[in-house]
Structures are given as C-alpha cells and as structure tokens.
Design an enzyme around this catalytic site. Structure first.
Site, PDB file in Angstrom:
ATOM      1  N   LYS A 215      89.440  20.494  10.597  1.00  0.00           N
ATOM      2  CA  LYS A 215      88.683  19.323  11.022  1.00  0.00           C
ATOM      3  C   LYS A 215      87.519  19.084  10.056  1.00  0.00           C
ATOM      4  O   LYS A 215      87.314  17.992   9.562  1.00  0.00           O
ATOM      5  CB  LYS A 215      88.181  19.571  12.449  1.00  0.00           C
ATOM      6  N   GLU A 221      87.353  30.667   6.273  1.00  0.00           N
ATOM      7  CA  GLU A 221      88.686  31.287   6.225  1.00  0.00           C
ATOM      8  C   GLU A 221      89.708  30.306   5.651  1.00  0.00           C
ATOM      9  O   GLU A 221      90.482  30.643   4.759  1.00  0.00           O
ATOM     10  CB  GLU A 221      89.149  31.700   7.633  1.00  0.00           C
ATOM     11  N   GLY A 277      88.529  20.871  18.432  1.00  0.00           N
ATOM     12  CA  GLY A 277      89.524  21.706  17.755  1.00  0.00           C
ATOM     13  C   GLY A 277      90.565  22.263  18.724  1.00  0.00           C
ATOM     14  O   GLY A 277      91.772  22.184  18.480  1.00  0.00           O
ATOM     15  N   ARG A 278      90.119  22.807  19.827  1.00  0.00           N
ATOM     16  CA  ARG A 278      91.053  23.445  20.774  1.00  0.00           C
ATOM     17  C   ARG A 278      91.820  22.429  21.616  1.00  0.00           C
ATOM     18  O   ARG A 278      92.631  22.814  22.454  1.00  0.00           O
ATOM     19  CB  ARG A 278      90.296  24.440  21.652  1.00  0.00           C
ATOM     20  N   GLU A 363      86.742  29.385  25.109  1.00  0.00           N
ATOM     21  CA  GLU A 363      85.815  28.688  24.221  1.00  0.00           C
ATOM     22  C   GLU A 363      85.226  27.475  24.954  1.00  0.00           C
ATOM     23  O   GLU A 363      84.103  27.079  24.709  1.00  0.00           O
ATOM     24  CB  GLU A 363      86.532  28.242  22.941  1.00  0.00           C
ATOM     25  N   HIS A 394     106.391  46.350  32.332  1.00  0.00           N
ATOM     26  CA  HIS A 394     106.559  47.749  31.939  1.00  0.00           C
ATOM     27  C   HIS A 394     105.323  48.257  31.231  1.00  0.00           C
ATOM     28  O   HIS A 394     105.364  49.238  30.510  1.00  0.00           O
ATOM     29  CB  HIS A 394     107.786  47.884  31.041  1.00  0.00           C
ATOM     30  N   LYS A 514      80.030  31.508  11.961  1.00  0.00           N
ATOM     31  CA  LYS A 514      80.280  30.843  10.687  1.00  0.00           C
ATOM     32  C   LYS A 514      79.048  30.983   9.772  1.00  0.00           C
ATOM     33  O   LYS A 514      79.162  31.245   8.590  1.00  0.00           O
ATOM     34  CB  LYS A 514      80.621  29.359  10.899  1.00  0.00           C
TER      35      LYS A 514
HETATM   36  C1  G6Q Z   1      87.709  24.734  18.431  1.00  0.00           C
HETATM   37  C2  G6Q Z   1      86.695  25.341  17.596  1.00  0.00           C
HETATM   38  C3  G6Q Z   1      87.224  26.206  16.457  1.00  0.00           C
HETATM   39  C4  G6Q Z   1      87.744  25.404  15.287  1.00  0.00           C
HETATM   40  C5  G6Q Z   1      87.879  26.340  14.094  1.00  0.00           C
HETATM   41  C6  G6Q Z   1      88.425  25.658  12.883  1.00  0.00           C
HETATM   42  O1  G6Q Z   1      87.488  24.028  19.383  1.00  0.00           O
HETATM   43  O2  G6Q Z   1      85.808  24.394  17.150  1.00  0.00           O
HETATM   44  O3  G6Q Z   1      88.220  27.101  16.883  1.00  0.00           O
HETATM   45  O4  G6Q Z   1      88.936  24.790  15.594  1.00  0.00           O
HETATM   46  O5  G6Q Z   1      86.653  26.934  13.812  1.00  0.00           O
HETATM   47  O6  G6Q Z   1      87.604  24.592  12.492  1.00  0.00           O
HETATM   48  P1  G6Q Z   1      88.076  23.551  11.424  1.00  0.00           P
HETATM   49  O7  G6Q Z   1      89.252  22.827  11.951  1.00  0.00           O
HETATM   50  O8  G6Q Z   1      86.911  22.650  11.185  1.00  0.00           O
HETATM   51  O9  G6Q Z   1      88.455  24.327  10.185  1.00  0.00           O
END
Ligand code: G6Q
Length: 553
Positions: A215, A221, A277-278, A363, A394, A514
């Site tokens: 996003k 990462e 994001g989620r 989250e 199990h 971050k």
């Molecule tokens: C989700 C969070 C988080 C995000 C990641 C990746 O709701 O904000 O999990 O999706 O940190 O972020 P980017 O898509 O900006 O790389």
C-alpha cells in the site's frame, strides 16, 4: 436501509444499561450447564440457529439463554451499532485517528452502486481497477503477456507483508482447487533471506512475474525483497533494465514510489487509503488471486463478500450472523473471561484461514483505548488461533476439552468435499459433530464409571463439558463462499469494535515496529563501532551480534 436512531451521547460501555443488566444476568446463568439447557429445551439446537447467504450458523452450544441474547442485542442497540454500520457503508470517516473512510465494502459493491468519498464516486474507481486487473490476468493466463525473452509467464511471485500477504496467501490456498495448475504461485513476505531464496527455488527468471504489493511502497521487508527480486531477475535476464517492465508489476496507493522503483505506472494496480491493509484481499492486492483463479472466479468471490455485506447492513440483529457471532464472542470474552477463540476449519484448503483471521481480528481490535482516547476498563480482542481439523484433535484439543481454560471454538465445515474420496468426508464431518457434542456435554463421573473404569482413573477420564462452540456449515468451499466467510469475520470484528468503542481500523502498534527497526539497522551495519544509546539489554544484544558477525566473516 435500517433506521435505528443514533444514541445521542454514548455512555462508556460499562455504564450502559444493557451492560449492567448483562452483569447481573451473568451472575444468574454462569453456573448453568449446556446439558441442562438442552434437556429443558429439546428444540434448542434447531431454534438457536441462523442462516444467511448460504451459511448456516448453529450457536446453540453457547452458554446462553434467550434472555442473554435479548440483552446482548439490547447492548448492540444501545451501543449504536446500526448507525455505525450505516456510517461505514456511507463512507463516513469513521477511522478517526487516521481521518479516513473505511470502505472495504465498496471493493465489492456492484457497478451500479455509488459511494462518495470527498466528492469522488469510489465504486467507479473500484470497477476501473477491477477491469484493468481482469485484462492483465487474462493476458498472463493466456500467455499473451510475454516475458523479456518472449517466453510466457509460468510463475507468479507476490512480494508483500501483513495485509499485503496474508490475504493473497490464504485466498490462493483456499481456492487452489479453482487455480490454474499449469502455473506456480509463490509468496515472499519475511525479510529473512530464506523466504526469498526458497520462493524462487527452481524458477526460471524468464518465466517469472513479480507482483510487488505494498500500500505504502515503503515497507522495509517488502522493498528489501523487491530489490532482491529485481537483482535476481536482472541477473537471470542478462542485466537488461528494460526487462523490469515485463517481469514486475506493482499494487500500491503510492505511484511516486512505484515509479522510483522502476516499475512503469501503467503496470500499477491502484487501491486507496480507505482500504485498510488487512481488509484488502479483495482489492488489487488480490491480483495474484485473480491470476490464479481467473477474473470470473474472482468476481464470484466479490459477489460472496457483497451478499454478506448486504446481510450485515440490513438483517435484524437477532438473525444477523456477524452481529450474533460478534456479540457471543463478547459474552465469552468479557463475561466468562475467555481469553482466546479457536477457529477450526474442517477443510484442508482453509489451512491458512486462522492465520489470516489473526491479523484481521487482533490488529483490528487489539486496542487499549476508546475512540476518545480513554483507557478501556474491559477486555478487548481475544486471541484468535487455530488449525484445520482433524489435525488439531490429535494435538491441542486436549486442552480445549480438559484444560483449565475455556476456549470458545468456531467450527467451520462443508457438506461437500472438493476432492471426494470414498468415506473420507463422512469421517471428517463425523469428527466435527463429535467434537462440538463432546465439548458441550462432556462425560460425567457416572458415565465414566458405567463404562467399567476403575475408580482411581475416573477423574482423569471425566469431561466437564459446558465448553462453548459455534458451528458454521456451508455447501462447499467456492470462491463465493470464501468471500462470505471473510466478510462474516470482517463484520464480526466491526460489531465487537463498535461495542468496545475502539478504532478497529488503525494499527499504531505496527507503525512503531516499522520505526524502531529503521533506527537499529545502521547500528548493525556501520563499520565503526556505533555509540549505542538504548537500554543495557538492547545495547548488549547489538554488541554481541556485531561481535559474532565479525567472527564469522
Ligand atoms: C494492515 C497493516 C499491515 C500492512 C503491512 C504492509 O492492516 O497496516 O499489516 O498491511 O504493514 O504494509 P504495506 O502494504 O504498506 O507494505
């Protein structure tokens, strides 16, 4: 559109009339056993059910009475749930700490709908991107989109993390049955180099397409992995920079950073700041999903999401699946003090569903202050976890049956197998039903004795029972049903967040990590000994790491 009025001023949760009534009620019913509740009401198992959009919910094995339900629904009403649902669907900026609308529901709104954010019709924008995704997916799937050397794309690697990874991974696994088997789909999220190395193991760069999903397009990462992928790709393709355009596309809200990376913004699939994001697996973040299952299946999934959205928006609370499940979770969490919820899909393809739900639920609702910034005085999100059945049986089910904690369980099962084989499916389903039965009713000392168990062994073999569970039954796992299941949990989260009066849509806890890592990276990489200004533990760990690294170089 439902028309419940907004309460003028919302009382703090524990001061609300319904909350207080629930506290008094809890003291009266906490000792009731499901054995008795079922004996007293032989129709309970048929009555305490609800069905919507092809999902059947049996919630009768919760420690509730009709009065409990009534009070929980009063609580939802007193908490302004309906007006808040309406506000979300209208595009109000209900994510107040980030001053954003929360419109994942617009991602699956039909073409003819219209939702305005800052004067712009976002539904139109959504469909424009969907069409662009479909066009691109078709070209990749048909082989029309060629790699730099003229070969067709056979491998797709999604690079992303958190919300830009968990949804795509889960959806790919969940819908593998519908996927293009001639293609390989892999996912890289961790900055641990092993993740990248294993993901490209055996892949031919000339046949590999990377989707950089981020996003912000600044996540450490993802950008690290994206640059490594770029190097890997360029190296395999003779170093011609022009090849990037054929082997890299981006999914982002940040066109400037995408261009800086070297990806042509014509190959960028856009989404917007009103998609968390989620909550983004059905946005362009789902590009890998669409390439895997094809645009028609992807649209069927969106249709499933939308059907659940409409159910959530319009159904009366007493028949509203997400509202019921959200309220029951609050009952277990805030009154019985259950700290976790186990999600147990009896469908192998849903193996990543619990991991996906961990982010969605925790989250979103792992928050300690209300929307006004006041410290909460009650428990917010439980810990969600789980594994597919029957494997979990199990392993950790022992604790669920006989441990000292109460773990409410969501069982998810389907009446039809996608890969039917002999008696497998009946055996699988027999296990679902047996588990919910055993959890609810247990086994008394008398029953254990009657089986001829010696007295000394009886206590070990007794099951107290009275352990709550929900069972969700659907016909078969299709793209449409997956959409409904995900939307169901999204709206459960919404229901809970509204009652707890927290912001389910920000994630300041993630932001902190971050920032902190960025501070330490130069201290690990600098040639000269850095002047460390952390606490003594962190300083010591950094120094040790530097020494060990030096030794092995
Ligand atoms: C989700 C969070 C988080 C995000 C990641 C990746 O709701 O904000 O999990 O999706 O940190 O972020 P980017 O898509 O900006 O790389």
């Amino acid at each position: 559109m439902a028309t419940r009025a907004t309460p003028q001023v919302l009382e703090p949760l524990t001061k609300r009339k319904a909350w207080k009534a629930l506290q008094t009620h809890y003291d009266k019913v906490r000792g009731l056993h499901l054995r008795k509740l079922f004996v007293d009401d032989p129709k309970r198992g048929e009555r305490m059910t609800a069905e919507a959009a092809g999902l059947f919910l049996d919630y009768s094995k919760n420690r509730i009475t009709d009065e409990t339900l009534k009070l929980l629904i009063d609580l939802a009403e007193e908490s302004g749930l309906q007006p808040r649902i309406d506000a979300m669907f209208r595009g109000d900026k209900i994510n107040t700490t980030e001053k954003r609308a929360v419109l994942h529901v617009a991602l699956r709104a039909p073409k003819e709908a219209s939702i305005l954010v800052d004067g712009e019709d976002v539904v139109r924008q959504v469909h424009k991107v969907l069409d662009k995704m479909a066009h691109f997916s078709n070209r990749v799937r048909s082989g029309e989109w060629k790699g730099h050397t003229g070969k067709r794309i056979r491998n797709v690697v999604n690079i992303g993390i958190g919300g830009s990874d968990l949804g795509p991974v889960m959806a790919y696994e969940a819908l593998k049955h519908y996927s293009e088997r001639a293609m390989t789909f892999r996912f890289v999220s961790n900055v641990d180099s092993t993740d990248f190395v294993e993901a490209v193991q055996g892949l031919d760069p000339s046949e590999t397409l990377f989707i950089v999903s981020s996003k912000t397009f600044t996540t450490l990462e993802t950008m690290t992995n994206a640059h490594t992928a770029r190097d890997w790709s360029l190296q395999g393709l003779g170093g011609d920079e022009k090849s990037v355009a054929k082997h890299f596309v981006a999914v982002s809200t940040n066109a400037a950073e995408v261009a800086k990376f070297g990806i042509d913004t014509a190959n960028m699939f856009e989404f917007w700041d009103w998609v968390g994001g989620r909550y983004s697996m059905d946005s362009a973040i789902g590009l890998s999903t669409m390439i895997a299952i094809g645009p028609d299946n992807f649209r069927a999934m969106l249709n499933g999401f939308h059907q659940m959205d409409e159910h959530f928006r319009t159904a009366p609370f007493e028949r509203n699946l997400p509202v019921l499940m959200g309220l029951l979770a609050i009952w277990n969490n805030d009154f019985f003090g259950s700290e976790t919820v186990a999600v147990l899909p009896y469908e192998q393809y849903l193996k990543r569903f619990p991991a996906y739900l961990q982010q969605l639920t925790m989250e979103s609702n792992g928050k300690h202050v209300t929307l006004d910034g006041a410290e909460v005085t009650y428990a917010t999100s439980p810990i969600y976890w789980g594994e597919p059945g029957t494997n979990g049986q199990h392993s950790f089910y022992q604790l669920i049956h006989q441990g000292t904690r109460i773990i409410p369980c969501d069982f998810i099962a389907f009446s039809n197998a996608l890969n039917p084989l002999g008696r497998h499916h009946d055996m699988l389903l027999a296990n679902v039903f047996a588990q919910t039965e055993a959890l609810a009713f247990g086994k008394t000392p008398e029953e254990v004795k009657a089986e001829g168990t010696p007295d000394w062994l009886v206590p070990h073999r007794v099951f107290e029972g009275n352990r709550p569970s929900n069972t969700i039954l659907a016909e078969r796992l299709t793209p449409e049903i997956l959409g409904k299941l995900v939307a169901l949990y999204e709206h459960i989260v919404f229901t809970q967040g509204t009652i707890w009066q927290i912001n389910s849509f920000d994630q300041w806890g993630v932001e902190l990590g971050k920032v902190l890592a960025q501070r330490i990276i130069p201290e690990l990489e600098s040639q000269a000994e850095p002047a460390l200004r952390h606490d003594s533990s962190t300083n010591n760990l950094i120094s040790r790491y530097r020494k060990l690294k030096e030794k092995s170089q």
